[in-house]
Each structure stands twice: as structure tokens, then as C-alpha cells.
Design an enzyme around this catalytic site. Structure first.
Site, PDB file in Angstrom:
ATOM      1  N   ASP A 188      13.462  -8.380 -16.368  1.00  0.00           N
ATOM      2  CA  ASP A 188      12.526  -7.679 -16.342  1.00  0.00           C
ATOM      3  C   ASP A 188      12.204  -6.677 -17.967  1.00  0.00           C
ATOM      4  OD1 ASP A 188      14.405  -5.887 -14.961  1.00  0.00           O
ATOM      5  OD2 ASP A 188      13.008  -4.261 -14.993  1.00  0.00           O
ATOM      6  N   GLU A 201      15.181  -3.183 -13.721  1.00  0.00           N
ATOM      7  CA  GLU A 201      15.580  -2.620 -13.925  1.00  0.00           C
ATOM      8  C   GLU A 201      15.310  -1.716 -14.481  1.00  0.00           C
ATOM      9  OE1 GLU A 201      18.961  -0.600 -16.688  1.00  0.00           O
ATOM     10  OE2 GLU A 201      16.905  -1.578 -16.651  1.00  0.00           O
TER      11      GLU A 201
END
Length: 381
Positions: free
Chosen positions: A72, A136
Site C-alpha cells: 500500500d 502499513e
């Protein structure tokens, strides 16, 4: 079979618009690639978040090397400010541009490529686990924590883990992370009584209480650092009233602080300290103060030893530099992994992460793959 080109894989991952929590095709791509290399893959999705667990070798082997990373990325921001398409993976003068180029699709590509080539060429007596998350950059509630919960439920165990976050400030190989500071944010609401600024005795102004409390916190020396950590820091990050009128004393104002703390403290000890100051200011001013706090992670350290020596040796062999053992910077998912097994972080130069025109030299991606390959070879030898 031809080797995996880590730079080409990085480009393919950048082209997946995986802004948290959108998967964007990045984990689908990695699952296909790893499955073709005989990794047993399992999607570990939780909530809105997509995660991927992949293991090569027998479950429960005494020697299991783990990699952790995320696909991500943070939002693009002002796309008009970019000189290259944010998800284009354009290469110019040996540099690849795109969101996630540094943080950290290149790191994921490098360790995935290293792991695949390694098990194909020299199948080790042991296992390799890749734990890759799509959460994250946001709250990290359903990302690596979900993967670790899955591993606990399935009796999957990493012996050691390397997190592939960017760790080098300026030059490839100069720094690795053996720990991280803790992070705590606290929000304060100050409640007084609204009134006319010409008649302050008829009101109860919450602003002086806010100023007093923020000064007491910001001017306090938390500590002077420890053997492996710099001094803890407290930053006042906002002070708000939302009051446009100069003839009105507001009824309420708000502020917040962020503390990055070392192993002198715990999140709870700092919360207790702040609550003591809150109680004092409430008593001094008569203003009601509410505090809400959140600990994003406690400080931790993996003591220098076999794991850090293993990684440092490989970094030096490939770059000629002896990496500094550091605990600087913000938080990372290593704060979760450290409860599972010894963990160290090593990755690229992180100067452009989260910036407009985020970029990575293509040569560094290849170099990082070689470092990870050497680490695997040395670990299993």
C-alpha cells in the site's frame, strides 16, 4: 528458468494504484508470481485490508527466514505537481518514478525476486516466509497484525524477520534499523464558559489553560537518551479554537501532542505523566480538560547480535559500507513483528518517500536484491 528482474517487478507493482486500503492488483500479481515458484500462498484479508502470506518449504521448520513489507502507498496528493505519472513507473536517466517507488514497492520486489531465485537455484534446508500487507501507511490495524494473528492460529513461525523498509538516509548501505522509538498521540479538549472579551470575569477562558498545559509539556525534558536511542521528543502538533471573533471568549479549544519515546518510558508511563499535568492545570485554572490518547507502538530493540551481524555482513559485501545500527525515524510494522521473532530493518535510501515525484535509482533495486540474496545464502549456509 530466467531470473526475476526486481526492477521490472517494481514497475509492475507501481502500476497497481494501491493507495491504502485499496489492493490495486499488487498482491494479486505477487501471489501469481510466488505460486508459480512453489510458494504456498494464502490471502489473509481482514476488514477492508488485503494481505498475503506466502511460504516456501515445510511448515514449522527450525530455520525459517521471514521478510515483511507492504504494497500500500500514501495518496498522490496534488497530481498536477508531478512531472511523471504517479502510477506510470517511468524510467528516465536510470531513475524510476512513481508512488511507492521507494516506500516500498521496490523493497517488496527485491525480496520477492531474491527469494524466488534463491529457492529455484539452491533450495535451502529450511523455509522462507513472505508476509506482505496492504495496511502499513494507514492505521495498521488489519495489516501485519492480521498476518501475525493468522500465523499464530496456523502455528506458522518465523525464526527471524527482515523488514524491507527504506532505512538509508543518503547512501545505499549506510544504515539499518535494530529498533524503533514508541509513538503516542494525545488530544486535549479544554472546556470553559463563553463570554464577552470586555467582561472576562463573567467567562471562563480555556485558552490560558491550553497555553499553560502545552508549555509545561513542550518545555519538559523527557530524558537524555539511552545507549541505543536518542532523547525522546514531544511536539505540540495543533492548537485550535475556531474562534473568528475578537470580542468573544470561546467556550472550548483543542490541542494535540505527539511523543516519540525511547526505552526509558512506556506508553502508559507517559499517559500517567500527562494526566498529572492535566490535573494540575485543571486545579490552577478551573477549566475542565479531557484527554484522549493512543499509543501507536511501544519502543523496542533487537539487541545487536547474530541477526544484525548477518545483515551487516551482507550489506558490507555488496556496498562496501558498514551500516550504522540505528533506532531513528518513525514507526514501522517491525513494532508488531518484534513480538513474534527477532526483527531488523534494511532497505533503500528513503529521501523521496511520500514526496511528489517519488523515485528510486534502478541500480539500487538490483543492488538491494543482491543484498537480500546474500543474506538468504548466508543464513541457510
Amino acid at each position: 528458468m530466467s531470473k526475476i528482474d526486481a526492477a521490472a517487478l517494481t514497475a509492475d507493482l507501481i502500476k497497481c494504484p494501491s493507495v491504502t486500503p485499496v489492493e490495486g492488483g499488487a498482491l494479486v500479481l505477487l501471489e501469481q508470481l510466488l505460486s508459480q515458484a512453489s510458494f504456498a500462498c494464502q490471502r489473509v484479508d481482514r476488514g477492508e485490508v488485503s494481505n498475503l502470506f506466502a511460504r516456501w518449504g515445510d511448515k514449522g521448520h527450525a530455520q525459517t527466514f521471514g521478510f515483511n513489507g507492504h504494497t500500500d502507498v500514501v495518496p498522490v496528493g496534488d497530481e498536477a505537481a508531478w512531472t511523471k505519472p504517479p502510477f506510470g513507473a517511468i524510467i528516465e536517466d536510470g531513475v524510476m518514478y512513481g508512488r511507492g517507488a521507494t516506500d516500498m514497492k521496490s523493497g517488496v520486489a527485491a525480496f520477492a525476486a531474491a527469494a524466488i531465485d534463491f529457492v529455484r537455484e539452491t533450495p535451502p534446508d529450511g523455509s522462507i516466509i513472505l508476509a506482505i500487507t496492504g495496511d502499513e501507511e494507514a492505521d495498521a490495524i488489519d495489516g501485519t497484525t492480521a498476518l501475525l494473528d493468522y500465523m499464530d492460529a496456523q502455528n506458522e513461525q518465523m525464526s527471524v524477520c527482515l523488514v524491507g523498509e527504506p532505512t538509508c538516509p543518503n547512501e545505499m548501505g549506510e544504515m539499518m534499523k535494530i529498533g524503533r522509538r514508541g509513538s503516542l498521540t494525545a488530544w486535549f479538549t479544554f472546556k470553559g464558559i463563553q463570554g464577552h472579551s470586555a467582561y472576562p470575569h463573567r467567562a471562563k477562558n480555556p485558552l490560558p489553560a491550553m497555553a499553560q498545559l502545552m508549555h509545561m509539556m513542550a518545555s519538559h525534558e523527557l530524558d537524555q537518551g539511552t545507549d541505543h536511542f536518542d532523547a525522546s521528543t514531544l511536539a505540540v502538533v495543533t492548537m485550535d479554537t475556531g474562534n473568528p471573533a475578537t470580542n468573544v471568549i470561546p467556550a472550548e479549544c483543542k490541542s494535540a501532542v505527539n511523543i516519540r519515546f525511547n526505552d526509558v518510558h512506556s506508553g502508559q508511563s507517559l499517559i500517567d505523566w500527562m494526566q498529572g499535568l492535566v490535573d494540575q492545570v485543571q486545579q490552577d485554572t478551573g477549566v475542565e480538560i479531557e484527554m484522549v490518547s493512543r499509543v501507536s507502538g511501544e519502543s523496542f530493540i533487537t539487541p545487536p547480535g547474530a541477526l544484525s551481524d548477518l545483515i551487516a555482513k551482507a550489506v558490507t559485501a555488496e556496498t562496501g559500507l558498514v551500516p550504522e545500527l540505528s533506532t531513528s525515524g518513525g514507526t514501522s510494522d517491525a513494532r508488531f513483528v518484534q513480538h513474534h521473532c527477532p526483527v531488523v530493518e534494511f532497505g533503500l535510501v528513503g529521501k523521496s518517500m511520500h514526496q511528489v515525484d517519488e523515485n528510486v535509482p534502478v541500480a539500487q533495486i538490483h543492488q538491494l536484491k543482491e543484498i537480500y540474496t546474500r543474506i538468504l545464502r548466508d543464513y541457510f549456509s
